[in-house]
Design a protein around this motif. Structure first.
Motif, short mmCIF file in Angstrom:
data_model
loop_
_atom_site.label_atom_id
_atom_site.label_comp_id
_atom_site.label_asym_id
_atom_site.label_seq_id
_atom_site.Cartn_x
_atom_site.Cartn_y
_atom_site.Cartn_z
N THR A 1 0.82 -1.22 0.00
CA THR A 1 0.00 0.00 0.00
C THR A 1 0.86 1.27 0.00
O THR A 1 0.39 2.33 -0.39
CB THR A 1 -0.94 0.03 1.22
OG1 THR A 1 -0.18 -0.32 2.37
CG2 THR A 1 -2.11 -0.91 1.05
N SER A 2 2.09 1.14 0.45
CA SER A 2 2.97 2.31 0.45
C SER A 2 3.78 2.41 -0.84
O SER A 2 4.35 3.46 -1.12
CB SER A 2 3.94 2.23 1.64
OG SER A 2 3.23 2.08 2.82
N PRO B 1 0.97 2.94 -4.98
CA PRO B 1 0.49 4.22 -5.52
C PRO B 1 1.56 4.98 -6.29
O PRO B 1 1.28 5.58 -7.33
CB PRO B 1 0.04 4.99 -4.27
CG PRO B 1 0.57 4.25 -3.11
CD PRO B 1 0.73 2.85 -3.53
N PHE B 2 2.79 4.93 -5.81
CA PHE B 2 3.87 5.62 -6.51
C PHE B 2 4.20 4.91 -7.82
O PHE B 2 4.50 5.54 -8.84
CB PHE B 2 5.11 5.71 -5.61
CG PHE B 2 4.84 6.41 -4.31
CD1 PHE B 2 4.63 7.78 -4.28
CD2 PHE B 2 4.74 5.71 -3.12
CE1 PHE B 2 4.34 8.44 -3.09
CE2 PHE B 2 4.46 6.35 -1.93
CZ PHE B 2 4.25 7.72 -1.91
#
Lengths: 151, 492
Positions: B387-388, B391-392
């Motif tokens: 989840t970290s 997105p990037f």
């Protein structure tokens, strides 16, 4: 629904698509037709054979078919929607603004980042994008509403 | 030849190009490090950026990435027991038990040093093959090139694992997707539905990104995959290097297997390390410790998976046959740089081929050195939760997709092909054959058309065509037998 049944449904979908593509190929000029037409016909035949073989395998098999985890499918759909939503946002408000909104919301809701971390991460991405954009001569989608920031 | 090689060396070492090679190395190491992302993803990420670059710089970046991918993917394999890419599956067998025993540093040191030697060996094999391949390549006309395309397409069966019908079917989807846009034989646009975006056909980079990267991202998020326990990196990489020197013949054996299997289109990738592991185990004395933490079980496959890249480039560059998704996209990269794989690569463009050899050598040396030096810090990156990270990644992939034709259609295609890839991944359908079919679609149709126009059906009796037909049958049969023997050696 088991994975095996889904696989048959997917193959049936491919069969229909290949049939439609063969039908469409039949309308092309002769020299443009031969390759897609025969590939589509061959693929449709193979898809049909595959459907038959998969069906026979399911009927013959006595063991229980593997059932997909419904919870996981819901999660998959949720994250697909995130991705689709991001692209839709780009279409309306442009890449940079959509990226800022997407990252802020996603990092806060899904990643459970603290507000300060979220803002800093988003700012870092924007700076990085601008830097790479200038160095590598990259282009961003502008968006339907014509909003342009950092461009 | 040697004069040309030194000229290519000076081109590669041009200060303006070196940063791009390092950029490729960085991306390759990063992609290898992140579990679930393959060389295809790395190649697809870099591909849009080669627009406008000169061929040497573009190839330095792409080859730099491909060369070190199987160096970086050792981290998750050893530290977590999870393959960083399909080429490092066998490293888990002994690398992970070694890490559990507190000898992660030793395993990583041995793996990186073996990878470096294997990669340099692969570069040398590619160099040697240039003068040998030249007369063969020059004898190829359109019928033979058509048969080579068929040879590439025939590999979809091998890439399909235990589901050959599905593999061929998926390959045909690729062929059909490749036929979208202008027809090669006549001025007619096919399957465009009057949408301008489709007139030039589908961009390869977007297809590859959607097919491989999108499903991986969604799956990582859905499964909340992150590394559960921190694997402590203890010292000992010097010990690992010493182990590799002690087992130098094992490294060369693994490298030879890798280069040889890499040469066979479609057979490399996920199979090569298992074959190397199986042969290493079978030919080693006192092999009862294999699978429990024997350093030889790390050295053999790691030497093979980097050497494979040099071997895989021979059919890709000289015969336009991509042996994997990565080399399939590399073929697209050549087109973007204004190059065409085939006879030109050993004649007019031989300096490009030689620069690729040098890049392979340098990238492997620098990549392995960087891994050894940065191992302590890089290992922490693989601990980032999905989840970290995702997105990037999604932002980067969106940018990369849009660079293909700078049309919003790129993003729609990315999502569309991504959904197709996601369905295929979840239903255990092979995805690599689609890419091979897509890349070879235009070439197959073009060479078939030219052959029929020039020779009618008599081209079927050309000696080269018959020889290639025999090779196709032999490779398919050989690949099947080798796979069976690998499965027997590794029943798990």
């Amino acid at each position: 629904m088991s994975k095996e049944i889904k696989s048959i449904l997917f193959t049936t979908f491919l069969f229909i698509v290949f049939c439609l593509m063969a039908f469409e190929a039949n309308t092309f000029a002769d020299k443009a037709k031969f390759f897609p037409f025969f590939v589509a016909i061959g693929a449709a035949f193979l898809a049909f054979v595959s459907i038959v073989l998969q069906t026979i395998e399911i009927v013959r098999s006595n063991k229980e078919n593997s059932i997909d985890d419904v919870g996981e499918i819901k999660k998959v759909l949720k994250y697909v929607l995130w991705a689709v939503g991001y692209i839709a946002l780009i279409y309306f408000i442009g890449f940079m603004l959509a990226t800022i909104v997407f990252l802020l919301v996603f990092l806060l809701i899904e990643s459970k980042f603290r507000i300060i971390t979220t803002v800093l991460s988003t700012a870092l991405v924007v700076v990085g994008l601008m830097l790479f954009g200038n160095v590598l001569n990259l282009y961003w989608p502008t968006g339907l509403l014509g909003i342009s920031i950092f461009s | 030849m040697f004069e040309a090689a030194f000229e290519a060396l000076s081109i590669v070492l041009d200060p303006g190009r070196i940063p791009f090679m390092f950029l490729g190395i960085f991306v390759g190491l990063l992609i290898g490090l992140l579990p679930g992302l393959s060389g295809t993803v790395g190649m697809a990420i870099l591909l849009p950026f080669v627009y406008g670059m000169d061929p040497y710089t573009g190839m330095a970046m792409l080859i730099g990435m491909a060369a070190v991918l199987h160096t970086g993917d050792t981290f998750p394999s050893v530290l977590i027991g999870m393959p960083g890419s399909s080429g490092s599956q066998a490293t888990i067998m002994d690398g992970y038990p070694l890490a559990r025993q507190g000898q992660a540093g030793r395993a990583l040191g041995a793996a990186f040093f073996s990878s470096m030697i294997g990669g340099v060996f692969g570069g040398i094999v590619l160099f040697i093959s240039i003068p040998l391949a030249r007369p063969i390549v020059l004898a190829f006309g359109s019928p033979e090139l058509f048969m080579l395309s068929i040879l590439g397409l025939s590999m979809v069966g091998i890439l399909s694992g235990n589901t050959p019908i599905r593999g061929v079917l998926v390959g045909m989807i690729g062929l059909m997707l490749g036929s979208i846009g202008g027809a090669p034989a006549v001025a007619e646009y096919r399957y465009t539905f009057e949408w301008l975006y489709l007139f030039n056909g589908l961009p390869l980079a977007v297809v590859a990104l959607g097919l491989f990267a999108f499903p991986e991202m969604i799956e990582l998020l859905a499964k909340k995959q992150s590394i559960s326990k921190t694997a402590e990196l203890k010292g000992g990489w010097v010990h690992g290097i010493k182990d590799t020197i002690t087992h130098k013949w094992l490294v060369l054996k693994g490298a030879s297997i890798g280069a040889l299997i890499g040469f066979i289109p479609g057979l490399g990738g996920s199979v090569v390390d298992w074959i190397a592991y199986g042969i290493t185990k079978q030919t080693s004395k006192d092999n009862e410790n294999f699978g429990k933490g024997d350093i030889r079980g790390v050295i053999g496959p790691e030497g093979a998976n980097n050497a494979k890249e040099g071997g895989a480039l021979i059919p890709t560059l000289l015969f336009s046959i991509p042996g994997s998704g990565t080399t399939a996209i590399l073929l697209g990269g050549l087109s973007l740089l204004g190059l065409q794989a085939g006879p030109r690569m050993v004649n007019e463009d031989v300096s490009i081929t030689l620069s690729i050899v040098w890049t392979l050598v340098f990238a492997n040396i620098f990549g392995a050195a960087a891994c050894i030096l940065l191992s302590k810090y890089i290992a922490r990156l693989s601990l980032i939760p999905a989840t970290s990270l995702v997105p990037f990644l999604l932002v980067i992939l969106t940018v990369a997709s849009y660079q293909s034709s700078r049309h919003f259609g790129d993003l729609l295609l990315f999502i569309g092909i991504g959904l197709l890839g996601l369905v295929m991944k979840r239903l255990d359908w092979p995805r690599a054959p689609l890419l091979i079919g897509f890349v070879l679609s235009q070439a197959t149709e073009r060479y078939l058309w030219i052959s029929m126009e020039r020779f009618g059906f008599s081209w079927l009796l050309h000696p080269g065509v018959i020889v290639l037909a025999v090779i196709i049958v032999a490779l398919l049969a050989g690949g099947y037998i080798m796979k069976r023997s690998t499965e027997k050696a590794n029943p798990a």
